[in-house]
Scaffold this active site. Structure first.
Site, PDB file in Angstrom:
ATOM      1  N   GLY A 209       0.851  -1.194   0.052  1.00  0.00           N
ATOM      2  CA  GLY A 209      -0.008  -0.182   0.034  1.00  0.00           C
ATOM      3  C   GLY A 209       0.919   1.313   0.026  1.00  0.00           C
ATOM      4  O   GLY A 209       2.111   1.239  -0.171  1.00  0.00           O
ATOM      5  N   ASN A 210       0.367   2.406   0.253  1.00  0.00           N
ATOM      6  CA  ASN A 210       1.170   3.502   0.445  1.00  0.00           C
ATOM      7  C   ASN A 210       0.410   4.621   1.443  1.00  0.00           C
ATOM      8  O   ASN A 210      -0.603   4.230   1.954  1.00  0.00           O
ATOM      9  CB  ASN A 210       1.347   4.456  -0.937  1.00  0.00           C
ATOM     10  CG  ASN A 210      -0.092   4.694  -1.468  1.00  0.00           C
ATOM     11  OD1 ASN A 210      -0.654   5.401  -1.040  1.00  0.00           O
ATOM     12  ND2 ASN A 210      -0.287   4.228  -2.671  1.00  0.00           N
ATOM     13  N   HIS A 211       1.071   5.596   1.825  1.00  0.00           N
ATOM     14  CA  HIS A 211       0.528   6.394   2.749  1.00  0.00           C
ATOM     15  C   HIS A 211      -0.541   7.538   2.543  1.00  0.00           C
ATOM     16  O   HIS A 211      -0.618   8.179   3.347  1.00  0.00           O
ATOM     17  CB  HIS A 211       1.718   7.423   3.343  1.00  0.00           C
ATOM     18  CG  HIS A 211       2.845   6.471   4.002  1.00  0.00           C
ATOM     19  ND1 HIS A 211       2.633   5.652   4.988  1.00  0.00           N
ATOM     20  CD2 HIS A 211       4.195   6.437   3.535  1.00  0.00           C
ATOM     21  CE1 HIS A 211       3.821   5.172   5.278  1.00  0.00           C
ATOM     22  NE2 HIS A 211       4.792   5.563   4.301  1.00  0.00           N
TER      23      HIS A 211
END
Ligand code: CTP
Length: 407
Positions: A209-211
């Site tokens: 995923g990412n932030h």
């Protein structure tokens, strides 16, 4: 549009600044609004309900039950009645209860039932206002989409001086007028916005995923709805949601699902903004069961995801406006302009990860907008809400220019 005929609930909680609220009621009534005052029990120590009832032309409500007649006030009905709820003054206690969803008085029960817009004007002593707990509660309310009218600086009832004063009733009134007078510049327009990250599953437990929090895209969707557009928000996995009940939220998990949903709504959309941080790669295979840690090393083979924005760029019709974001860490302008051209966009918003307090998770952002007609608009650090307003203003100039060309 004026505020004449608008239904406004003024929620007063127990702080000294409550004594100024008769002025606000009078201003609202003079402008033609219907005003229902709801007080917390503590507010009675600071301003009399008789004054407020007389000025508003409606009996003030404080309790669920009206004692003499045994009449029950319906908090849900009042929440539905209101076009806007204004909390002024909002004490530290009321802010905390709003942030945590407590409903131990009638005003809070109405607030929890309200689906419409809410405005909050905090007022308290400077140390209470500066306390991290209070600031956190204000941030939390903002994340729920509540409009905050910040406390101002000046003399306080304690004799101290600093931030914590209630904004003057005339300025609260002006905020209310501005809120209702926002022009419906996007009415009859269909808008599609994407927001949030995507989670690409490795196995039933893990993902890549990412932030991204989704805040920027949600702010864009809220602003478009506020301007009268009919809005679909395709939202990746985030706990945040838009507050406006008219926004249709389509929840997705991964890039593939986001592509399918976007495809479904893109054709009928007049304006599409891809603000989502879509994963560029996804595991080639998702393991059916949790991968055990037996092996001494593990490689995960990845394959590229579909570039949703680029694919929309190839399908775009002349009347459609397509906008994207560019998240860059180096050669920012060059890379953003390259994406603008390569993905056939009308506009691109450059986010630089080098800027302090901007980008993922922050409530503020610092962006530069590039348009295909060669404009470059560098904005200072602002709230994501204010950035969303600026982006929509630029989009509106593009719509007006293309309309002129057709004419
Ligand atoms: N985007 C998309 N589909 C993807 C990846 C990105 O639609 N699979 C969109 C994003 O929503 C954003 C824009 O493309 O509006 C640019 O995303 P960004 O991550 O900055 O760039 P990429 O195109 O992924 O290129 P790179 O990673 O090389 O910078």
């Amino acid at each position: 549009m004026s505020i004449s005929g608008k239904n406004i609930i003024l929620g007063i909680s127990g702080g000294i600044a409550a004594y100024k609220m008769p002025i606000l009621v009078r201003l609202l009534k003079k402008a033609g609004a219907n005003v229902q005052v709801i007080m917390t029990p503590a507010a009675h120590d600071f301003v009399t309900p008789v004054t407020l009832s007389t000025l508003s032309g409606k009996p003030v409500i404080t309790d669920f039950i009206q004692n003499k007649e045994g009449l029950w006030h319906n908090h849900v009905a009042w929440a539905q009645w209101a076009d806007l709820m204004v909390f002024a003054p909002a004490t530290a206690n009321t802010l905390a209860k709003m942030a945590t969803g407590q409903a131990d008085n009638f005003l809070l029960a109405v607030y929890l039932s309200a689906k419409g817009p809410v405005m909050v004007a905090p007022a308290m002593d400077l140390d209470m206002y500066a306390h991290p707990a209070t600031q956190k509660n204000i941030k939390k309310l903002q994340s729920y989409g509540i409009l905050i009218i910040p406390a101002t600086k000046g003399e306080l009832a304690s004799g101290l001086s600093g931030y914590g004063r209630l904004e003057e009733p005339e300025n609260i009134f002006k905020n209310i007028i501005d809120f209702f007078n926002k022009k419906a510049t996007l009415s009859n327009r269909k808008v599609l916005v994407t927001a949030g990250p995507t989670y690409e599953a490795i196995d039933p437990v893990r993902f890549i995923g990412n932030h991204s929090s989704g805040k920027m895209g949600i702010a864009l969707a809220e602003e478009a709805a506020m301007r009268g557009a009919s809005v679909v928000l395709v939202l990746g996995p985030t706990h945040l949601r838009p507050i406006n009940p008219d926004i249709k939220v389509v929840s997705v998990q991964n890039a593939d699902e986001m592509y399918s949903s976007v495809k479904q709504y893109f054709k009928s959309s007049d304006i599409t903004i891809m603000a989502a941080a879509v994963a560029d790669f996804t595991p080639k295979k998702k393991a059916l069961h949790k991968i055990k840690k037996g092996a001494s090393s593990l490689s995960i083979a990845l394959k590229p995801t579909k570039d949703i924005l680029a694919s929309l760029g190839t399908q775009k019709k002349p009347h459609q406006i397509l906008a994207g974001f560019a998240m860059e860490t180096e050669n920012e302008t060059e890379n953003a302009l390259d994406k603008l051209q390569r993905k056939n966009l009308d506009l691109i918003v450059l986010n630089s990860l080098r800027e302090a307090n901007a980008g993922f998770k922050y409530d503020t952002n610092k962006v530069t907008i590039f348009t295909k007609d060669g404009r470059q608009i560098a904005l200072p650090l602002k709230s994501k809400k204010a950035v969303a307003e600026d982006i929509w203003s630029v989009v509106e100039t593009l719509i007006n220019n293309s309309r002129k060309k057709i004419e």
